[in-house]
Design an enzyme around this catalytic site. Structure first.
Site, PDB file in Angstrom:
ATOM      1  N   LYS A   1      60.793  -3.241 -18.152  1.00 57.70           N
ATOM      2  CA  LYS A   1      61.536  -4.044 -17.184  1.00 57.70           C
ATOM      3  C   LYS A   1      62.824  -3.303 -16.858  1.00 57.70           C
ATOM      4  O   LYS A   1      63.887  -3.560 -17.439  1.00 57.70           O
ATOM      5  CB  LYS A   1      61.793  -5.440 -17.767  1.00 57.70           C
ATOM      6  CG  LYS A   1      62.130  -6.483 -16.732  1.00 57.70           C
ATOM      7  CD  LYS A   1      62.000  -7.879 -17.329  1.00 57.70           C
ATOM      8  CE  LYS A   1      62.668  -8.924 -16.464  1.00 57.70           C
ATOM      9  NZ  LYS A   1      62.108  -9.085 -15.128  1.00 57.70           N
TER      10      LYS A   1
HETATM   11  N1  PMP Z   1      56.193  -9.345 -12.905  1.00 55.70           N
HETATM   12  C1  PMP Z   1      57.424  -8.964 -12.522  1.00 55.70           C
HETATM   13  C2  PMP Z   1      57.568  -7.825 -11.586  1.00 55.70           C
HETATM   14  C3  PMP Z   1      58.544  -9.658 -13.006  1.00 55.70           C
HETATM   15  O1  PMP Z   1      59.780  -9.290 -12.632  1.00 55.70           O
HETATM   16  C4  PMP Z   1      58.366 -10.741 -13.886  1.00 55.70           C
HETATM   17  C5  PMP Z   1      59.556 -11.492 -14.386  1.00 55.70           C
HETATM   18  N2  PMP Z   1      60.091 -10.901 -15.531  1.00 55.70           N
HETATM   19  C6  PMP Z   1      57.066 -11.080 -14.265  1.00 55.70           C
HETATM   20  C7  PMP Z   1      55.999 -10.359 -13.746  1.00 55.70           C
HETATM   21  C8  PMP Z   1      56.819 -12.187 -15.233  1.00 55.70           C
HETATM   22  O2  PMP Z   1      57.266 -11.781 -16.501  1.00 55.70           O
HETATM   23  P1  PMP Z   1      57.734 -12.849 -17.583  1.00 55.70           P
HETATM   24  O3  PMP Z   1      56.665 -13.861 -17.655  1.00 55.70           O
HETATM   25  O4  PMP Z   1      57.857 -12.040 -18.828  1.00 55.70           O
HETATM   26  O5  PMP Z   1      59.022 -13.417 -17.116  1.00 55.70           O
END
Ligand code: PMP
Length: 297
Positions: free
Chosen positions: A153
């Protein structure tokens, strides 16, 4: 909206006022988008304020930093304790927590020298709202593992998300759906996606998506509720006009989708698997029992 004069953040080892926290204009992160962040939610449960999947989020933050060469010198249990303290000092309970790791001044294109950490929090309603979403297929493709550590991320990755979101909004849609470079469905700019076809859920396999913590939770819920899920490569034309669809993410939680490029999903939302999963997810984050209530088909 995110802060006011009283807001306290944790920044480089201290609790300070948000208005007094100072960054350096030569920070490598600012110039090159070379930073890592997390998005975490806390909920007011009957057991008090609880940060949902705190360990998983900080472990992913560590993984993200290590993937791109940002030195990770933090102890994740300490970061969880600090996050609770940030909530407490700001009198927050239902909140969104944003840790951000940045790198110190360095104009070279070499790995980070030293990491700095910010943890802040604010109240944030459902990121994509509560209404069913109208999606459009983005003209931008999702970042590819040939160029980026897609599973990390990383702040710079979100330029792709910003362009896709703005394009969708400019065209009058609520949200974008990005395909991967090979034309298979990938994900939204900030959430993963599932489709319902004949009582089975289909979701893109890992590879060109962020492995969402909510996605993993949805897979656990499906396992508990006896809902079959297939992780595979999905062509957009296969799922246009399918029975149902939803996106999921920490900020968005579980949110139903009305249509893709104005082709409607056919079942009423309340009758979809997504609606059951949405309820189960809500119960889970609030530390309520969910499997006994919802197991009946
Ligand atoms: N895909 C992307 C590109 C994101 O930014 C997020 C948000 N973090 C998610 C999927 C979902 O991830 P999470 O469930 O860990 O928040």
């Amino acid at each position: 909206m995110y802060y006011n004069e009283d807001t306290i953040v944790y920044y480089n080892g201290e609790f300070v006022k948000a208005t007094e926290a100072k960054g350096n204009v030569y920070d490598q992160s600012l110039h090159y988008g070379y930073a890592v962040f997390e998005g975490i939610r806390s909920y007011t449960t009957h057991n008090g304020t609880k940060i949902f999947k705190a360990k998983e989020h900080f472990n992913r933050m560590q993984f993200s930093c290590e993937s791109i060469g940002i030195p990770y010198t933090f102890n994740n249990q300490e970061l969880i304790d600090i996050s609770y303290e940030v909530l407490r000092r700001n009198n927050l309970s239902d909140a969104y927590i944003r840790p951000l790791v940045t790198c110190t001044p360095n104009m070279q294109l070499t790995k980070g020298r030293e990491a700095q950490l910010l943890i802040c929090a604010w109240e944030w309603g459902a990121y994509l709202g509560e209404k069913l979403l109208r999606l459009t297929t983005s003209s931008y493709r999702r970042i590819t593992p040939a160029c980026f550590k897609v599973e990390a991320k990383v702040s710079g990755h979100y330029i792709n998300s910003i362009m896709a979101t703005q394009e969708a909004k400019d065209k009058g849609f609520d949200e974008a759906l990005l395909l991967d470079v090979n034309g298979f469905v990938a994900e939204g700019p900030g959430a993963n996606i599932f489709f319902e076809v004949d009582g089975v859920l289909h979701t893109p396999q890992l590879g060109s998506i962020l492995p969402g913590i909510t996605r993993a939770t949805v897979l656990d819920i499906c396992n508990d509720l006896g809902i079959e899920v297939v992780q595979r490569q999905i062509k957009p034309e296969e799922v246009k006009g399918a029975d149902g669809s939803f996106m999921c993410g920490t900020a968005a939680e579980v949110i139903g989708i009305q249509s893709l490029d104005d082709v409607a999903f056919t079942k009423p939302w309340s009758e979809t698997l997504g609606a059951r999963i949405q309820k189960a997810y809500k119960n889970l984050v609030l530390e309520k029992e969910y499997n006994t209530v919802l197991k009946v088909a």
